[in-house]
Design a protein around this motif. Structure first.
Motif, mmCIF file in Angstrom:
data_model
loop_
_atom_site.group_PDB
_atom_site.id
_atom_site.type_symbol
_atom_site.label_atom_id
_atom_site.label_comp_id
_atom_site.label_asym_id
_atom_site.label_seq_id
_atom_site.Cartn_x
_atom_site.Cartn_y
_atom_site.Cartn_z
ATOM 1 N N PRO A 256 0.799 -1.229 0.000
ATOM 2 C CA PRO A 256 0.000 0.000 0.000
ATOM 3 C C PRO A 256 0.824 1.267 0.000
ATOM 4 N N PHE A 257 2.099 1.198 0.376
ATOM 5 C CA PHE A 257 2.901 2.410 0.411
ATOM 6 C C PHE A 257 3.402 2.799 -0.964
ATOM 7 N N LEU A 258 3.157 1.987 -1.986
ATOM 8 C CA LEU A 258 3.613 2.313 -3.334
ATOM 9 C C LEU A 258 2.618 3.159 -4.116
ATOM 10 N N THR A 259 1.357 3.170 -3.710
ATOM 11 C CA THR A 259 0.375 3.901 -4.485
ATOM 12 C C THR A 259 -0.410 4.849 -3.606
ATOM 13 N N THR B 237 15.454 3.054 -8.496
ATOM 14 C CA THR B 237 16.593 2.839 -7.601
ATOM 15 C C THR B 237 16.324 1.681 -6.658
ATOM 16 N N ALA B 238 15.114 1.598 -6.133
ATOM 17 C CA ALA B 238 14.757 0.490 -5.248
ATOM 18 C C ALA B 238 14.809 -0.841 -5.999
ATOM 19 N N ALA B 239 14.377 -0.839 -7.250
ATOM 20 C CA ALA B 239 14.423 -2.068 -8.047
ATOM 21 C C ALA B 239 15.863 -2.512 -8.286
ATOM 22 N N ALA C 297 16.214 -0.738 0.488
ATOM 23 C CA ALA C 297 15.328 -0.546 -0.664
ATOM 24 C C ALA C 297 13.884 -0.313 -0.215
ATOM 25 N N LEU C 298 13.437 -1.068 0.770
ATOM 26 C CA LEU C 298 12.074 -0.870 1.264
ATOM 27 C C LEU C 298 11.924 0.475 1.965
ATOM 28 N N ARG C 299 12.947 0.880 2.702
ATOM 29 C CA ARG C 299 12.900 2.189 3.359
ATOM 30 C C ARG C 299 12.907 3.312 2.317
ATOM 31 N N LEU D 35 15.666 8.483 4.869
ATOM 32 C CA LEU D 35 16.248 7.144 4.835
ATOM 33 C C LEU D 35 16.506 6.608 6.245
ATOM 34 N N LEU D 36 17.041 7.430 7.122
ATOM 35 C CA LEU D 36 17.371 6.969 8.465
ATOM 36 C C LEU D 36 16.549 7.622 9.567
ATOM 37 N N ILE D 37 15.904 8.736 9.279
ATOM 38 C CA ILE D 37 15.218 9.511 10.311
ATOM 39 C C ILE D 37 13.775 9.781 9.886
ATOM 40 N N THR D 38 12.861 9.662 10.833
ATOM 41 C CA THR D 38 11.468 10.034 10.615
ATOM 42 C C THR D 38 11.129 11.163 11.572
#
Length: 183
Positions: A4-7, A42-44, A83-85, A103-106
């Protein structure tokens, strides 16, 4: 397996009455735009690299070198996690506030702590690299702070060469802000 995070949950409809907040459940964290082709590509490539590393780990394990196999497996799993992050990076909104996932911080900021969310013309980084170009940026200004937090740019991995998508995403995030800053 649905990711669900892709769309985005719904396509943009300029004629709809509820364009700004098109989601049924405003308590869930949502990204109001789709990830761009640079981010997905890039993730792919990272996932492809991870598959080669995992295969190398398997071959190393069959050769009897369990220490080397463990290192390859750990490296492969780290690349998959990265890649997932990378796919989760971006700006997420909900009734509770605005969340910027790096990438590392939210960073999560409640709506009542936000002074304004605005678009500004300024030098921005091209694909996150040190090179800067003139572009648009979506900025968040916290109450009691003069330093704005950069949320999105029209030259990042989601919006490079997609100016209309950046405008739509910036307008949507600004609409969420104007709706919940009043409350």
């Amino acid at each position: 397996m649905p990711l669900p995070f892709l769309t985005a949950d719904r396509t943009f409809d300029a004629n709809a009455d509820d364009v700004a907040l098109p989601f049924d459940d405003h308590d869930l964290w949502r990204r109001p735009y789709r990830p761009g082709p640079w981010r997905v590509g890039t993730a792919a490539v990272l996932l492809l690299l991870a598959s080669f590393v995992l295969i190398a780990g398997m071959i190393t394990a069959f050769a009897g070198e369990l220490g080397g196999a463990a290192v390859c497996m750990a490296l492969g799993l780290t690349v998959i996690a990265a890649a997932l992050r990378l796919l989760r990076m971006g700006v997420w909104v909900s009734r509770h506030g605005l969340r910027r996932v790096a990438l590392l911080i939210t960073t999560t900021v409640a709506w009542d702590q936000i002074a304004e969310v605005r678009t500004a013309q300024q030098p921005v980084r091209w694909l996150g690299l040190p090179r800067t170009v003139q572009g648009q940026a979506l900025l968040l200004v916290r109450k009691g702070s003069s330093e704005p937090l950069l949320l999105l740019t029209d030259h990042n991995a989601d919006f490079l060469s997609r100016v209309e998508a950046f405008d739509r995403a910036a307008d949507t995030v600004e609409a969420w802000g104007s709706e919940y800053q009043k409350a």
